[in-house]
Design a protein around this motif. Sequence first.
Motif, short mmCIF file in Angstrom:
data_model
loop_
_atom_site.label_atom_id
_atom_site.label_comp_id
_atom_site.label_asym_id
_atom_site.label_seq_id
_atom_site.Cartn_x
_atom_site.Cartn_y
_atom_site.Cartn_z
N ILE A 174 0.87 -1.18 0.00
CA ILE A 174 0.00 0.00 0.00
C ILE A 174 0.90 1.22 0.00
N VAL A 175 0.75 2.06 -1.01
CA VAL A 175 1.58 3.27 -1.15
C VAL A 175 0.66 4.48 -1.08
N ILE A 176 0.96 5.38 -0.17
CA ILE A 176 0.11 6.57 0.04
C ILE A 176 0.98 7.81 0.01
N GLY A 177 0.70 8.67 -0.95
CA GLY A 177 1.45 9.92 -1.08
C GLY A 177 0.68 11.09 -0.49
N THR A 178 1.28 11.82 0.42
CA THR A 178 0.67 13.01 1.01
C THR A 178 1.64 14.18 0.87
N HIS A 179 1.17 15.38 1.14
CA HIS A 179 2.02 16.56 0.90
C HIS A 179 3.26 16.56 1.79
N ASP A 180 3.16 15.94 2.98
CA ASP A 180 4.29 15.91 3.90
C ASP A 180 4.80 14.50 4.17
N GLY A 181 4.24 13.51 3.47
CA GLY A 181 4.69 12.14 3.67
C GLY A 181 4.21 11.50 4.96
N LYS A 182 3.27 12.16 5.64
CA LYS A 182 2.77 11.64 6.91
C LYS A 182 1.43 10.95 6.72
N PRO A 183 1.03 10.09 7.69
CA PRO A 183 -0.23 9.34 7.56
C PRO A 183 -1.45 10.23 7.41
N ASN A 184 -2.47 9.64 6.79
CA ASN A 184 -3.75 10.31 6.60
C ASN A 184 -4.83 9.47 7.27
N LYS A 185 -5.62 10.08 8.14
CA LYS A 185 -6.60 9.35 8.94
C LYS A 185 -7.61 8.59 8.09
N ASN A 186 -8.16 9.23 7.09
CA ASN A 186 -9.18 8.57 6.27
C ASN A 186 -8.60 7.41 5.46
N MET A 187 -7.36 7.55 5.00
CA MET A 187 -6.73 6.45 4.27
C MET A 187 -6.51 5.25 5.19
N ASP A 188 -6.17 5.51 6.44
CA ASP A 188 -5.99 4.41 7.40
C ASP A 188 -7.31 3.67 7.62
N ILE A 189 -8.42 4.42 7.62
CA ILE A 189 -9.73 3.79 7.79
C ILE A 189 -10.07 2.92 6.58
N VAL A 190 -9.83 3.45 5.39
CA VAL A 190 -10.12 2.71 4.15
C VAL A 190 -9.31 1.41 4.08
N ASN A 191 -8.05 1.46 4.52
CA ASN A 191 -7.16 0.31 4.41
C ASN A 191 -7.16 -0.58 5.64
N GLU A 192 -8.03 -0.31 6.57
CA GLU A 192 -8.10 -1.10 7.79
C GLU A 192 -8.42 -2.57 7.45
N GLY A 193 -7.64 -3.46 8.01
CA GLY A 193 -7.85 -4.89 7.78
C GLY A 193 -7.07 -5.46 6.62
N LEU A 194 -6.44 -4.63 5.81
CA LEU A 194 -5.63 -5.12 4.69
C LEU A 194 -4.23 -5.46 5.20
N ASP A 195 -3.78 -6.65 4.92
CA ASP A 195 -2.48 -7.11 5.38
C ASP A 195 -1.44 -6.91 4.29
N ALA A 196 -0.73 -5.79 4.37
CA ALA A 196 0.29 -5.48 3.38
C ALA A 196 1.21 -4.39 3.96
N PRO A 197 2.46 -4.36 3.50
CA PRO A 197 3.34 -3.27 3.94
C PRO A 197 2.81 -1.93 3.47
N VAL A 198 2.85 -0.91 4.35
CA VAL A 198 2.32 0.41 4.03
C VAL A 198 3.46 1.41 3.95
#
Length: 420
Positions: A174-198
Motif C-alpha cells: 500500500i503506497v500513500i502519497g501526502t504533501h508531507d509524507g505523513k499518515p492520513n486518517k481517512n486512508m488508514d480507515i479505508v485500508n483497515e484490515g488489509l495485510d500489506a506493507p504500508v
Amino acid sequence: MKIGIFGLGYVGLTAAACLTKSGHEIVGFDVSEQKLATVMAGKSPISEPGLEELIATAVADGKLTCFSAIENRLADCDMAIVCVGTPSAPDGSHNMSYIAEVSRQIATAVDKDRSRPLTVVYRSTIRPGTLEELVYPIFRRVMGDKVGVIELVYNPEFLRESSAIKDYFSPPKIVIGTHDGKPNKNMDIVNEGLDAPVFYVGYREAEFTKFVDNTFHALKVAFANEVGRVCVRLGISATKVHEIFISDTKLNISPYYMRPGGAFGGSCLPKDVRALQYIAGDVGASAHVVDSLIRSNEAHKHFLFEMCVKDLAEGARVLMLGVSFKKDSDDLRESPNIDLARKFLQGGYKLSILDPFVEPKNLLGQNLGYSFQHLPDLGELLIDQQTAEATEFDLVVDTSARSKGLALKTKRKIDIGALA
C-alpha cells in the motif's frame, strides 16, 4: 465512511464494490449513462470474476448509488476517489484532460465551508509532479483561500484484471502519497484490515511507483520473450530454460511475468512504458532499455505470427482461443491478440475467434473504441463453443491456456503462452 468515486472503469468499479463489502457507502460518478444504468440494475458492465455479485449486493443494500452529475452529492462525503483514465497521447505522454476536468468539477462542487476536510484521492496513473503542478493549482484557482478544506492524496492501485477483487483485499503493498509524507486518517480507515506493507511517502514517490512497477513488468515480459526466441532459433527448449531460471528465487526475484510466451499488452503496460519514455526524454535522462521495450514487443508479436503460419497454406482455417489481452477478461485495449488476429486476416487466412468473455454489444468507452479501430470485424469473427467444436481447423492458436475442456478438431495446435 461515505465515499464518492469518479470513473467506474476497472479500477473505480472494483474499488466501489470492495469498499461496500468493507461497510462503506459509495456514490459513483461516470459520464456513461449506459454504464450507470447497468450498475444500478445490479449488474457489471465489465467481465471480472466476483464483481457482479458484489455490485448486486451493494445496490440491493443501498450502499451503492450512481450518477452522471455531482451537484451537491459530495456534501456529506468524507472522501472522493478519482479513477478516470489517463490514455496515451500521440507523443507517448499521458493525456491528462480527464484528470484536469474531474479535478475542476470536484473543486467547483465542494462546499467551501465544510466542517471537516474532504480527502481527494487519485488512483489514476499520473506523471510525477501532477498533484503539485496540475491538480493542486486547479483546486487553488477554483477555491481560492478555501482550498484548505481539501486534503490531496495519491494512492496507486495494484490490481490485475481477472483477479482484481483478490488483489484489492490482498495487495502486494500500500503506497500513500501526502504533501508531507505523513499518515492520513481517512486512508488508514479505508485500508483497515488489509495485510500489506504500508508506505507513506511524498506525492512524487507515490506517483512514480506505478511507472517503476509497470515498466519492470514490461521489461520482464520482453526479456523472457527475447530469450525464448533465441531458444527456438537454436533448437533449445525455452520451457526448460524457463524452469531453471525461475528456480533461483534468491537472485532472480520472482517468476511472475518471466515466462516466455505472449507479448505484453492491456491498458497499463504499453501506456506507462510510453509515458516513461516521454518523461525520460523530457528531463534529459536517457533510458535506452525502456526505449527498446515497445520495439521488442512489436518484434515478438510478428515472431509469434511467423511461428503460427509456418507451413500453413494461404486460406487455411484458423481458430484463435481468446482475443482479450488476458484470460477471464473482456479488455481489448492494446491486446496483442488483436494484433495477431489482424495479421491472420491480412495474410489471407480464414479466422474464427472463441472468447466467451468478449461480447461486442457490451463493450464501452475506450474498450469499444480500440476494438472498433483495430479489429472492426470482431463481431463477425466470434463464434460460440458449439460451432468451434463442430468445425475442423487447420490451426488452433491458444493465446493463454484457454483450451481446457474444449473438444477441438485441428491438424495443429500452438500454445503461444509457451514457446517450446
